[in-house]
Enzyme design. Structure first.
Site, PDB file in Angstrom:
ATOM      1  CG  HIS A 163      13.662 -34.205 -19.073  1.00 23.76           C
ATOM      2  ND1 HIS A 163      13.979 -35.511 -18.839  1.00 23.76           N
ATOM      3  CD2 HIS A 163      14.762 -33.639 -19.637  1.00 23.76           C
ATOM      4  CE1 HIS A 163      15.234 -35.738 -19.215  1.00 23.76           C
ATOM      5  NE2 HIS A 163      15.720 -34.614 -19.716  1.00 23.76           N
ATOM      6  CG  ASN A 165       2.488  -0.580   3.453  1.00 22.91           C
ATOM      7  OD1 ASN A 165       2.038  -1.657   3.079  1.00 22.91           O
ATOM      8  ND2 ASN A 165       3.680  -0.129   3.079  1.00 22.91           N
ATOM      9  N   GLY A 166       0.927  -2.815   5.690  1.00 21.86           N
ATOM     10  CA  GLY A 166       1.549  -3.946   6.387  1.00 21.86           C
ATOM     11  C   GLY A 166       0.522  -4.992   6.765  1.00 21.86           C
ATOM     12  CD  GLU A 197      12.661 -10.523 -16.210  1.00 22.55           C
ATOM     13  OE1 GLU A 197      12.396 -11.228 -15.226  1.00 22.55           O
ATOM     14  OE2 GLU A 197      12.396  -9.314 -16.267  1.00 22.55           O
ATOM     15  CD1 TRP A 242      -1.587  -5.168  -4.609  1.00 25.72           C
ATOM     16  CD2 TRP A 242      -1.290  -6.317  -2.706  1.00 25.72           C
ATOM     17  NE1 TRP A 242      -1.367  -6.486  -4.938  1.00 25.72           N
ATOM     18  CE2 TRP A 242      -1.186  -7.217  -3.794  1.00 25.72           C
ATOM     19  CE3 TRP A 242      -1.150  -6.814  -1.416  1.00 25.72           C
ATOM     20  CZ2 TRP A 242      -0.928  -8.565  -3.636  1.00 25.72           C
ATOM     21  CZ3 TRP A 242      -0.903  -8.179  -1.242  1.00 25.72           C
ATOM     22  CH2 TRP A 242      -0.790  -9.033  -2.353  1.00 25.72           C
ATOM     23  NE  ARG A 293       4.402   1.841  -1.358  1.00 26.92           N
ATOM     24  CZ  ARG A 293       5.613   1.445  -0.995  1.00 26.92           C
ATOM     25  NH1 ARG A 293       6.663   1.858  -1.655  1.00 26.92           N
ATOM     26  NH2 ARG A 293       5.780   0.651   0.029  1.00 26.92           N
ATOM     27  CB  CYS A 334      -0.876   0.041   1.243  1.00 22.50           C
ATOM     28  SG  CYS A 334      -1.872  -1.422   1.449  1.00 22.50           S
ATOM     29  CE  LYS A 362       8.944  -1.206  -9.811  1.00 23.68           C
ATOM     30  NZ  LYS A 362       9.319  -2.035 -10.972  1.00 23.68           N
ATOM     31  CE  LYS A 406       8.975  -8.130 -16.443  1.00 24.39           C
ATOM     32  NZ  LYS A 406      10.147  -8.275 -15.602  1.00 24.39           N
ATOM     33  CD  GLU A 432       5.698  -8.892 -13.569  1.00 24.25           C
ATOM     34  OE1 GLU A 432       6.596  -8.728 -14.409  1.00 24.25           O
ATOM     35  OE2 GLU A 432       5.681  -8.314 -12.475  1.00 24.25           O
TER      36      GLU A 432
HETATM   37  O1  M6R Z   1      12.061  -4.590  -5.625  1.00 25.32           O
HETATM   38  P1  M6R Z   1      12.549  -5.968  -5.882  1.00 25.32           P
HETATM   39  O2  M6R Z   1      13.563  -6.038  -6.977  1.00 25.32           O
HETATM   40  O3  M6R Z   1      13.047  -6.661  -4.651  1.00 25.32           O
HETATM   41  O4  M6R Z   1      11.287  -6.780  -6.384  1.00 25.32           O
HETATM   42  C1  M6R Z   1      11.356  -8.147  -6.655  1.00 25.32           C
HETATM   43  C2  M6R Z   1      10.143  -8.621  -7.399  1.00 25.32           C
HETATM   44  O5  M6R Z   1       8.986  -8.337  -6.664  1.00 25.32           O
HETATM   45  C3  M6R Z   1      10.027  -7.973  -8.780  1.00 25.32           C
HETATM   46  O6  M6R Z   1      11.146  -8.222  -9.565  1.00 25.32           O
HETATM   47  C4  M6R Z   1       8.771  -8.496  -9.500  1.00 25.32           C
HETATM   48  O7  M6R Z   1       8.896  -9.855  -9.792  1.00 25.32           O
HETATM   49  C5  M6R Z   1       8.526  -7.662 -10.760  1.00 25.32           C
HETATM   50  N1  M6R Z   1       7.148  -7.318 -10.836  1.00 25.32           N
HETATM   51  C6  M6R Z   1       8.931  -8.380 -11.996  1.00 25.32           C
HETATM   52  O8  M6R Z   1       8.638  -7.657 -13.139  1.00 25.32           O
END
Ligand code: M6R
Length: 615
Positions: A511, A104-105, A488, A80, A27, A2, A610, A492, A495
């Site tokens: 496999h 937040n938490g 990765e 969030w 966030r 949040c 984020k 992407k 996400e």
């Molecule tokens: O801020 P951080 O690099 O620690 O975040 C790690 C992951 O939460 C972050 O890389 C997440 O997987 C991204 N949304 C990937 O695009």
């Protein structure tokens, strides 16, 4: 997760809070709210959905701020959801009696506190743990304690992570903030002060910040602020100047932050290399790392720990450290590392990688390793973040603020740092010759130009996206340092386009994942002409033999690959140091262009936030 923003000062706070929340929306964005003083009473507006919904609520002409002795006070929140589904009633701020709070938490002992409060006659309007904090503070006020003491007492009773901002109708000149486990910063000026979850919310007002530590509270009054521990003892805090600018956190003409950030990658690499390459280009400048290595002598293992994209960057790091520095490496997800019994000891080095520097699991892994006597090196993009402050040494990625939820420029900047560190450790250990190091450094110096050129393939990648955006599943394959880029790429796509995407080591294809291959499942295959080339090409033939559709990412001029694949994105031929960085660009663009065609919310994809500051 949040986002919190708070204001105390002479200006009307409505726009300040709203603009601050806009900067923090990455966030969390399932609901939002604002509280302000209006003629001695605290008024609240909340709404489910994005901030634009709240903006409509805020336009109500009966909702306005009035000052108390010339001072306005307000709080805002973008959520969030953790406890309680996204809805207006679960949105913050929460009110209990005359106490209003944003949080937040996660409060782990909220059920038992709630039970006690219910027995005392308190009632609850939401399903959240956050409302319980407001109610607990209110309970202490009802027992006769003043505002500050009540917040302190409540904070001492809470178990879990929390940063909170609190207002109280009985004390309209005071704003209180507490931090424990999730980030909170004060923005300080001559005549007005702010609180926020991160500095992005405040850069248009100030560049001077005071970072709260766990178990600290800030009491803000007209033109003054003081930080105390939870027993009320004042603590002296330094003001830090941060030079990120407002422009850095704006879109600058791009349709999305993600696209802007993809195009900023050459600059991010340039800035990350700056000051690290010796003027004669024969070596690197990492005095703090050399010192750390001396303290560790003999260096045992390197443990590479992170989450999400940062984890995939560390995976490339593992290959590079083993190859260039001959150091045994282990790699783990932070959420796993912190709960297993890692055999990490005082001669080992933990490298944590994090864009935000606030990821809860990565921070916990750092603390666990320190407890076990290991040294910690952080690769981090945000100065003064928790991970930066707690690590023994930080090597910064100079990617600038990354706002899009999908990590792009931070990822390639992390890969750059891993390349630099692997060369440096290799040189310090005497396993990488000066000539080899020089050649790799030359390659890194020339990398941004190659990235610029690669970005020009965007139009071709758009055509691929146009062709495939209706497919249900994508398969990404790669081997060696290309394997983490396959992972990765799949992350992407998942996400931001909400499509199913699987990343696999190409050698694993037979496999299991080969069962996915048919004419409807595009396979993105990373096939540069490296030592795995022939084997990956065999995989490609096996895919084609099963009517699979192949989009290859391979080296310029590779006619054999071009002939075998349906589409080919060409990248310049480089070593394993720079190839993953170059491959990252097309996989990011493929995900972006597909998401664009699908019309998803690219910068704020559903269910994500984020920085993941709770477990
Ligand atoms: O801020 P951080 O690099 O620690 O975040 C790690 C992951 O939460 C972050 O890389 C997440 O997987 C991204 N949304 C990937 O695009």
């Amino acid at each position: 997760m949040c986002g919190i923003v708070g204001y105390i000062g002479k200006r009307n706070p409505k726009d300040i809070i709203y603009e601050g929340l806009k900067k923090l929306e990455y966030r969390g964005y399932d609901s939002a709210g604002i509280a302000l003083f209006q003629e001695g009473k605290i008024k609240i507006k909340r709404s489910q959905g994005k901030l634009s919904q709240l903006q409509k609520e805020m336009a109500d002409p009966h909702f306005f701020a009035t000052p108390h002795h010339e001072i306005f006070l307000a709080l805002g929140h973008t959520r969030w959801a953790t406890q309680g589904r996204p809805s207006e009633k679960n949105a913050h701020p929460h009110q209990a009696g005359s106490v209003v709070l944003v949080h937040n938490g996660i409060i782990e002992n909220f059920s038992s506190i709630k039970e006690t409060l219910l027995k005392k006659g308190h009632t609850f309007a939401s399903d959240t743990d956050s409302e319980v904090i407001a109610s607990l503070i209110n309970d202490h006020i009802r027992e006769g304690h003043d505002f500050e003491t009540s917040v302190q007492r409540a904070a001492q009773q809470l178990v879990g992570s929390f940063s909170v901002g609190v207002m109280f109708e009985g004390d309209p000149g005071t704003l209180i903030a507490v931090r424990n486990g999730t980030p909170l910063v004060l923005g300080v000026c001559e005549s007005e002060n702010f609180i926020a979850s991160d500095i992005a919310a405040l850069l248009s007002h100030t560049h001077r910040f005071v970072y709260l530590e766990d178990q600290e509270m800030a009491v803000l009054k007209k033109g003054q602020w003081v930080v105390k521990n939870l027993n009320g003892k004042p603590i002296s805090k330094a003001i830090k100047e941060i030079n990120w600018t407002q422009e850095m956190i704006e879109k600058g003409g791009f349709q999305h932050f993600m696209l802007k950030e993809i195009f900023e990658q050459p600059q991010a690499v340039i800035h990350t290399l700056q000051d690290r390459v010796r003027k004669d280009e024969q070596g690197l400048l990492f005095p703090e790392v050399s010192k750390l290595l001396k303290e560790l002598n003999p260096l045992g293992r390197i443990y590479l720990v992170a989450c999400g994209s940062a984890y995939y960057a560390s995976m490339v790091g593992k290959y590079l450290f083993e190859q260039f520095s001959h150091v045994p490496c282990e790699q783990d997800l932070a959420s796993e590392f912190r709960y297993r019994e890692p055999l990490i000891g005082k001669n080992d080095l933990l490298i944590v990688t994090s864009q935000s520097g606030e990821t809860a699991d990565t921070l916990a892994a750092l603390r666990e390793a320190k407890k076990r006597g290991a040294k910690v090196l952080a690769i981090c993009n945000v100065k003064e973040s928790s991970i930066d402050r707690e690590a023994d040494v930080t090597v910064y990625t100079y990617a600038g603020p990354e706002i899009g939820v999908a990590s792009t420029k931070a990822f390639t900047a992390q890969l750059t740092v891993f390349g630099l560190l692997a060369i440096h450790v290799g040189m310090v250990k005497g396993v990488l010759s000066e000539q080899a190091a020089f050649d790799f450094i030359q390659e890194l110096i020339r990398l941004p130009l190659a990235m610029e050129n690669l970005l020009k393939q965007d139009a071709y990648i758009k055509k691929i996206a146009q062709k495939f955006y209706r497919k249900k599943t994508f398969l990404y394959l790669g081997r060696g340092t290309n394997y983490p880029i396959a992972l990765e790429g799949a992350l992407k796509l998942k996400e931001i386009s909400y499509m199913n995407a699987e990343g696999y080591a190409a050698g694993e294809m037979k496999h299991g994942p080969i069962a996915l291959v048919d004419e409807d499942t595009p396979v993105i295959i990373l096939a540069p002409q490296d030592r795995h080339y022939e084997k990956v090409l065999s995989n490609l033939e096996e895919i084609k033999a099963r009517d699979g559709v192949v989009i290859a990412i391979g080296n310029e001029g590779d006619e054999r690959l071009k002939k075998l694949s349906d589409y080919m994105i060409e990248i310049p031929k480089r070593s394993e140091l720079c190839t993953p960085i170059l491959e990252a660009i097309p996989v990011q663009l493929i995900a972006y262009d597909i998401a664009l065609k699908k019309g998803t919310d690219i910068d704020q994809p559903r269910n994500l936030a984020k920085s993941v500051t709770v477990e």
